[in-house]
Write a protein that holds these residues in place. Structure first.
Motif, PDB file in Angstrom:
ATOM      1  N   PRO A   1       0.831  -1.211   0.000  1.00  0.00           N
ATOM      2  CA  PRO A   1       0.000   0.000   0.000  1.00  0.00           C
ATOM      3  C   PRO A   1       0.865   1.260   0.000  1.00  0.00           C
ATOM      4  O   PRO A   1       1.887   1.326   0.679  1.00  0.00           O
ATOM      5  CB  PRO A   1      -0.796  -0.116   1.304  1.00  0.00           C
ATOM      6  CG  PRO A   1      -0.807  -1.572   1.613  1.00  0.00           C
ATOM      7  CD  PRO A   1       0.502  -2.101   1.100  1.00  0.00           C
ATOM      8  N   GLY A   2       0.457   2.230  -0.782  1.00  0.00           N
ATOM      9  CA  GLY A   2       1.169   3.505  -0.850  1.00  0.00           C
ATOM     10  C   GLY A   2       2.419   3.479  -1.703  1.00  0.00           C
ATOM     11  O   GLY A   2       3.113   4.488  -1.812  1.00  0.00           O
ATOM     12  N   GLN A   3       2.714   2.354  -2.314  1.00  0.00           N
ATOM     13  CA  GLN A   3       3.909   2.245  -3.154  1.00  0.00           C
ATOM     14  C   GLN A   3       3.539   1.856  -4.575  1.00  0.00           C
ATOM     15  O   GLN A   3       4.196   1.032  -5.211  1.00  0.00           O
ATOM     16  CB  GLN A   3       4.882   1.222  -2.556  1.00  0.00           C
ATOM     17  CG  GLN A   3       5.412   1.639  -1.201  1.00  0.00           C
ATOM     18  CD  GLN A   3       6.393   0.644  -0.643  1.00  0.00           C
ATOM     19  OE1 GLN A   3       7.004  -0.135  -1.367  1.00  0.00           O
ATOM     20  NE2 GLN A   3       6.566   0.664   0.665  1.00  0.00           N
ATOM     21  N   GLY A   4       2.490   2.496  -5.061  1.00  0.00           N
ATOM     22  CA  GLY A   4       2.027   2.215  -6.411  1.00  0.00           C
ATOM     23  C   GLY A   4       3.077   2.536  -7.448  1.00  0.00           C
ATOM     24  O   GLY A   4       3.979   3.339  -7.226  1.00  0.00           O
ATOM     25  N   ARG A   5       2.930   1.912  -8.584  1.00  0.00           N
ATOM     26  CA  ARG A   5       3.847   2.143  -9.702  1.00  0.00           C
ATOM     27  C   ARG A   5       3.048   2.158 -11.004  1.00  0.00           C
ATOM     28  O   ARG A   5       3.226   1.301 -11.869  1.00  0.00           O
ATOM     29  CB  ARG A   5       4.952   1.110  -9.710  1.00  0.00           C
ATOM     30  CG  ARG A   5       4.486  -0.323  -9.548  1.00  0.00           C
ATOM     31  CD  ARG A   5       5.626  -1.313  -9.343  1.00  0.00           C
ATOM     32  NE  ARG A   5       5.214  -2.636  -9.709  1.00  0.00           N
ATOM     33  CZ  ARG A   5       4.490  -3.459  -8.950  1.00  0.00           C
ATOM     34  NH1 ARG A   5       4.109  -3.077  -7.759  1.00  0.00           N
ATOM     35  NH2 ARG A   5       4.162  -4.660  -9.378  1.00  0.00           N
ATOM     36  N   PRO A   6       2.157   3.146 -11.130  1.00  0.00           N
ATOM     37  CA  PRO A   6       1.244   3.147 -12.285  1.00  0.00           C
ATOM     38  C   PRO A   6       1.938   3.195 -13.638  1.00  0.00           C
ATOM     39  O   PRO A   6       1.429   2.629 -14.603  1.00  0.00           O
ATOM     40  CB  PRO A   6       0.365   4.365 -12.051  1.00  0.00           C
ATOM     41  CG  PRO A   6       1.089   5.206 -11.071  1.00  0.00           C
ATOM     42  CD  PRO A   6       1.937   4.287 -10.256  1.00  0.00           C
ATOM     43  N   ALA A   7       3.076   3.839 -13.723  1.00  0.00           N
ATOM     44  CA  ALA A   7       3.774   3.911 -15.010  1.00  0.00           C
ATOM     45  C   ALA A   7       4.338   2.549 -15.417  1.00  0.00           C
ATOM     46  O   ALA A   7       4.657   2.342 -16.584  1.00  0.00           O
ATOM     47  CB  ALA A   7       4.895   4.939 -14.950  1.00  0.00           C
ATOM     48  N   GLU A   8       4.434   1.622 -14.462  1.00  0.00           N
ATOM     49  CA  GLU A   8       4.973   0.292 -14.742  1.00  0.00           C
ATOM     50  C   GLU A   8       3.883  -0.751 -14.970  1.00  0.00           C
ATOM     51  O   GLU A   8       4.186  -1.936 -15.131  1.00  0.00           O
ATOM     52  CB  GLU A   8       5.872  -0.156 -13.584  1.00  0.00           C
ATOM     53  CG  GLU A   8       7.086   0.724 -13.383  1.00  0.00           C
ATOM     54  CD  GLU A   8       7.873   0.329 -12.147  1.00  0.00           C
ATOM     55  OE1 GLU A   8       7.813  -0.841 -11.727  1.00  0.00           O
ATOM     56  OE2 GLU A   8       8.539   1.206 -11.585  1.00  0.00           O
ATOM     57  N   TYR A   9       2.623  -0.329 -14.985  1.00  0.00           N
ATOM     58  CA  TYR A   9       1.541  -1.282 -15.206  1.00  0.00           C
ATOM     59  C   TYR A   9       1.775  -1.987 -16.540  1.00  0.00           C
ATOM     60  O   TYR A   9       1.983  -1.337 -17.571  1.00  0.00           O
ATOM     61  CB  TYR A   9       0.200  -0.544 -15.205  1.00  0.00           C
ATOM     62  CG  TYR A   9      -1.006  -1.441 -15.262  1.00  0.00           C
ATOM     63  CD1 TYR A   9      -1.394  -2.185 -14.161  1.00  0.00           C
ATOM     64  CD2 TYR A   9      -1.767  -1.532 -16.417  1.00  0.00           C
ATOM     65  CE1 TYR A   9      -2.514  -3.005 -14.205  1.00  0.00           C
ATOM     66  CE2 TYR A   9      -2.890  -2.345 -16.475  1.00  0.00           C
ATOM     67  CZ  TYR A   9      -3.257  -3.080 -15.358  1.00  0.00           C
ATOM     68  OH  TYR A   9      -4.365  -3.887 -15.416  1.00  0.00           O
ATOM     69  N   PRO A  10       1.761  -3.316 -16.560  1.00  0.00           N
ATOM     70  CA  PRO A  10       2.137  -4.054 -17.775  1.00  0.00           C
ATOM     71  C   PRO A  10       1.001  -4.194 -18.804  1.00  0.00           C
ATOM     72  O   PRO A  10       0.539  -5.290 -19.111  1.00  0.00           O
ATOM     73  CB  PRO A  10       2.567  -5.409 -17.214  1.00  0.00           C
ATOM     74  CG  PRO A  10       1.733  -5.582 -15.984  1.00  0.00           C
ATOM     75  CD  PRO A  10       1.573  -4.187 -15.409  1.00  0.00           C
ATOM     76  N   TRP A  11       0.578  -3.056 -19.347  1.00  0.00           N
ATOM     77  CA  TRP A  11      -0.484  -3.046 -20.356  1.00  0.00           C
ATOM     78  C   TRP A  11      -0.198  -4.052 -21.471  1.00  0.00           C
ATOM     79  O   TRP A  11      -1.120  -4.691 -21.981  1.00  0.00           O
ATOM     80  CB  TRP A  11      -0.606  -1.662 -20.970  1.00  0.00           C
ATOM     81  CG  TRP A  11      -1.114  -0.582 -20.092  1.00  0.00           C
ATOM     82  CD1 TRP A  11      -0.366   0.364 -19.442  1.00  0.00           C
ATOM     83  CD2 TRP A  11      -2.484  -0.273 -19.781  1.00  0.00           C
ATOM     84  NE1 TRP A  11      -1.188   1.217 -18.746  1.00  0.00           N
ATOM     85  CE2 TRP A  11      -2.483   0.860 -18.943  1.00  0.00           C
ATOM     86  CE3 TRP A  11      -3.693  -0.853 -20.149  1.00  0.00           C
ATOM     87  CZ2 TRP A  11      -3.654   1.424 -18.460  1.00  0.00           C
ATOM     88  CZ3 TRP A  11      -4.865  -0.287 -19.668  1.00  0.00           C
ATOM     89  CH2 TRP A  11      -4.839   0.837 -18.826  1.00  0.00           C
TER      90      TRP A  11
END
Length: 181
Positions: free
Chosen positions: A157-167
């Motif tokens: 929690p609190g350590q999101g990495r949205p730019a690394e989401y593996p679309w």
């Protein structure tokens, strides 16, 4: 030969801010992309909807249509729900339809439309026992759920990495359902 159609559905999770890159990736692979958002996701993306419509060439949808509305999207060859939140994932597995995208995927399974889902949730949400039950139910129904090894791995929690989401993994999975891609 017609271009296959991918419905890309997104729930309100931070990777949604990178959805244009996912759309461009799918289009480069030969997909016609139609974007659907949960109502909260549509609120998050409100300032970007016109640009996303220009990118896809289709209206971005987030609500059920009125009976008199005409259907403006081509039929899907594959539906990809990514990112899908804990709320939408659990609702879908239970057969609930609290939002238009969830309602569409509930129905899609019954129609035999191929569906891919890739969650986006943190470890605290993923620890709830309903998450594993929901993933198992969806997989039993034939949904390609990209969760855990080879898909989305929850972060603290609190350590999101949205730019690394593996679309790309979601689009890869969608590609496997359409042999000509």
């Amino acid at each position: 030969m017609t271009t296959p159609t991918l419905y890309l559905f997104c729930a309100a999770a931070p990777p949604i801010h990178y959805v244009a890159e996912a759309i461009e990736n799918a289009q480069a692979r030969g997909w016609t992309v139609c974007l659907g958002l949960t109502p909260t996701a549509a609120t998050w993306m409100e300032d970007h909807l016109a640009g996303l419509e220009a990118l896809t060439g289709h209206r971005v949808r987030s609500t059920y249509r009125m009976p008199e509305d005409t259907i403006s999207w081509p039929a899907p060859d594959v539906i990809c729900f990514a990112p899908i939140t804990t709320n939408s994932l659990n609702a879908w597995a239970l057969g609930l339809t609290p939002s238009w995208p969830v309602g569409v995927v509930v129905e899609a399974v019954g129609k035999g439309t191929p569906v891919v889902a890739m969650p986006c949730m943190n470890q605290a949400l993923a620890a709830h026992p309903q998450v594993d039950r929901s993933v198992a139910v969806l997989r039993e129904m034939g949904v390609a759920v990209l969760y855990g090894e080879g898909g989305w791995v929850p972060n603290p929690p609190g350590q999101g990495r949205p730019a690394e989401y593996p679309w790309h993994l979601a689009v890869d999975a969608a590609d496997r359902f359409v042999p000509q891609l």
